[in-house]
Scaffold this motif. Structure first.
Motif, PDB file in Angstrom:
ATOM      1  N   UNK A   2       0.821  -1.222   0.000  1.00  0.00           N
ATOM      2  CA  UNK A   2       0.000   0.000   0.000  1.00  0.00           C
ATOM      3  C   UNK A   2       0.853   1.271   0.000  1.00  0.00           C
ATOM      4  N   UNK A   3       2.060   1.180   0.530  1.00  0.00           N
ATOM      5  CA  UNK A   3       2.890   2.367   0.757  1.00  0.00           C
ATOM      6  C   UNK A   3       3.133   3.221  -0.470  1.00  0.00           C
ATOM      7  N   UNK A   4       3.433   2.588  -1.595  1.00  0.00           N
ATOM      8  CA  UNK A   4       3.736   3.357  -2.801  1.00  0.00           C
ATOM      9  C   UNK A   4       2.514   4.047  -3.387  1.00  0.00           C
ATOM     10  N   UNK A   5       1.325   3.656  -2.965  1.00  0.00           N
ATOM     11  CA  UNK A   5       0.113   4.264  -3.528  1.00  0.00           C
ATOM     12  C   UNK A   5      -0.036   5.734  -3.140  1.00  0.00           C
ATOM     13  N   UNK A   6       0.748   6.212  -2.184  1.00  0.00           N
ATOM     14  CA  UNK A   6       0.673   7.626  -1.808  1.00  0.00           C
ATOM     15  C   UNK A   6       1.380   8.513  -2.826  1.00  0.00           C
ATOM     16  N   UNK A   7       2.344   7.978  -3.552  1.00  0.00           N
ATOM     17  CA  UNK A   7       3.172   8.815  -4.428  1.00  0.00           C
ATOM     18  C   UNK A   7       2.389   9.547  -5.522  1.00  0.00           C
ATOM     19  N   UNK A   8       1.481   8.888  -6.263  1.00  0.00           N
ATOM     20  CA  UNK A   8       0.708   9.650  -7.252  1.00  0.00           C
ATOM     21  C   UNK A   8      -0.152  10.744  -6.614  1.00  0.00           C
ATOM     22  N   UNK A   9      -0.631  10.491  -5.415  1.00  0.00           N
ATOM     23  CA  UNK A   9      -1.431  11.502  -4.719  1.00  0.00           C
ATOM     24  C   UNK A   9      -0.570  12.697  -4.321  1.00  0.00           C
ATOM     25  N   UNK A  10       0.655  12.438  -3.901  1.00  0.00           N
ATOM     26  CA  UNK A  10       1.544  13.546  -3.541  1.00  0.00           C
ATOM     27  C   UNK A  10       1.904  14.374  -4.771  1.00  0.00           C
ATOM     28  N   UNK A  11       2.070  13.730  -5.907  1.00  0.00           N
ATOM     29  CA  UNK A  11       2.316  14.461  -7.161  1.00  0.00           C
ATOM     30  C   UNK A  11       1.098  15.315  -7.507  1.00  0.00           C
ATOM     31  N   UNK A  12      -0.092  14.743  -7.369  1.00  0.00           N
ATOM     32  CA  UNK A  12      -1.324  15.490  -7.650  1.00  0.00           C
ATOM     33  C   UNK A  12      -1.479  16.663  -6.687  1.00  0.00           C
ATOM     34  N   UNK A  13      -1.142  16.451  -5.426  1.00  0.00           N
ATOM     35  CA  UNK A  13      -1.221  17.528  -4.442  1.00  0.00           C
ATOM     36  C   UNK A  13      -0.273  18.662  -4.823  1.00  0.00           C
ATOM     37  N   UNK A  14       0.918  18.317  -5.275  1.00  0.00           N
ATOM     38  CA  UNK A  14       1.860  19.337  -5.738  1.00  0.00           C
ATOM     39  C   UNK A  14       1.310  20.046  -6.974  1.00  0.00           C
ATOM     40  N   UNK A  15       0.655  19.319  -7.849  1.00  0.00           N
ATOM     41  CA  UNK A  15       0.022  19.939  -9.016  1.00  0.00           C
ATOM     42  C   UNK A  15      -1.025  20.967  -8.618  1.00  0.00           C
ATOM     43  N   UNK A  16      -1.837  20.636  -7.628  1.00  0.00           N
ATOM     44  CA  UNK A  16      -2.839  21.588  -7.128  1.00  0.00           C
ATOM     45  C   UNK A  16      -2.147  22.799  -6.506  1.00  0.00           C
ATOM     46  N   UNK A  17      -1.070  22.557  -5.775  1.00  0.00           N
ATOM     47  CA  UNK A  17      -0.337  23.665  -5.161  1.00  0.00           C
ATOM     48  C   UNK A  17       0.232  24.604  -6.224  1.00  0.00           C
ATOM     49  N   UNK A  18       0.746  24.050  -7.298  1.00  0.00           N
ATOM     50  CA  UNK A  18       1.270  24.870  -8.402  1.00  0.00           C
ATOM     51  C   UNK A  18       0.130  25.666  -9.035  1.00  0.00           C
ATOM     52  N   UNK A  19      -1.015  25.042  -9.234  1.00  0.00           N
ATOM     53  CA  UNK A  19      -2.166  25.740  -9.821  1.00  0.00           C
ATOM     54  C   UNK A  19      -2.654  26.867  -8.912  1.00  0.00           C
TER      55      UNK A  19
END
Length: 162
Positions: free
Chosen positions: A83-100
């Motif tokens: 399950x641990x690696x499943x956080x990585x795409x979410x963290x990328x998406x969160x950074x995308x929202x932060x950039x937006x």
């Protein structure tokens, strides 16, 4: 590479930072997406904090893999690791929202129409809510499986350990 600090597995230390910072960043992004005045002031700390969470998450996952290789195999640990690696795409998406959100904080003064400003803020708020909720739910699922792997069957209801 050794993932230890002062004799402790680094995963055990880093995971606490990820557990605290990730929901804070997610909530902050929702607030900033919805509240223009706060966005104008706090967009940079939100962007920097979210940019910090991604590499912190990557190192935490790698430190977890390192730790898994050094403990006896167990189904609960394997479940947590999978399950641990499943956080990585979410963290990328969160950074995308932060950039937006940061880009909008810098550009929104140029948008002359109130309707445009309102529409962009609404889209950003929905995106921040969706990504923030997904990120935090994934983090909780991973954390719950990790705590179950560590503590299930490892403590007694009796304070004296009988």
């Amino acid at each position: 590479m050794s993932y230890e600090f002062a004799g402790l597995p680094l995963h055990v230390l880093l995971v606490h930072a990820v557990i605290v910072l990730t929901p804070l960043c997610a909530v902050l992004l929702v607030v900033l997406a919805a509240w223009p005045r706060a966005r104008r002031v706090l967009w940079l700390p939100a962007l920097l904090g979210t940019a910090l969470v991604l590499p912190l998450g990557l190192v935490t996952v790698e430190a977890g893999k390192w730790l898994e290789a050094r403990v006896p195999p167990a189904p609960l640990i394997q479940d947590h690791t999978s399950r641990g690696e499943s956080i990585l795409p979410w963290l990328v998406a969160l950074l995308g929202v932060a950039v937006a959100v940061a880009a909008w904080a810098l550009l929104e003064r140029r948008a002359s129409a109130f309707g445009t400003r309102l529409a962009v803020s609404a889209v950003l708020t929905v995106a921040a809510l969706a990504v923030g909720t997904g990120t935090v739910m994934t983090l909780v699922t991973i954390g719950e499986s990790g705590s179950r792997a560590v503590w299930e069957g490892g403590f007694s209801e009796d304070p004296l350990g009988r």
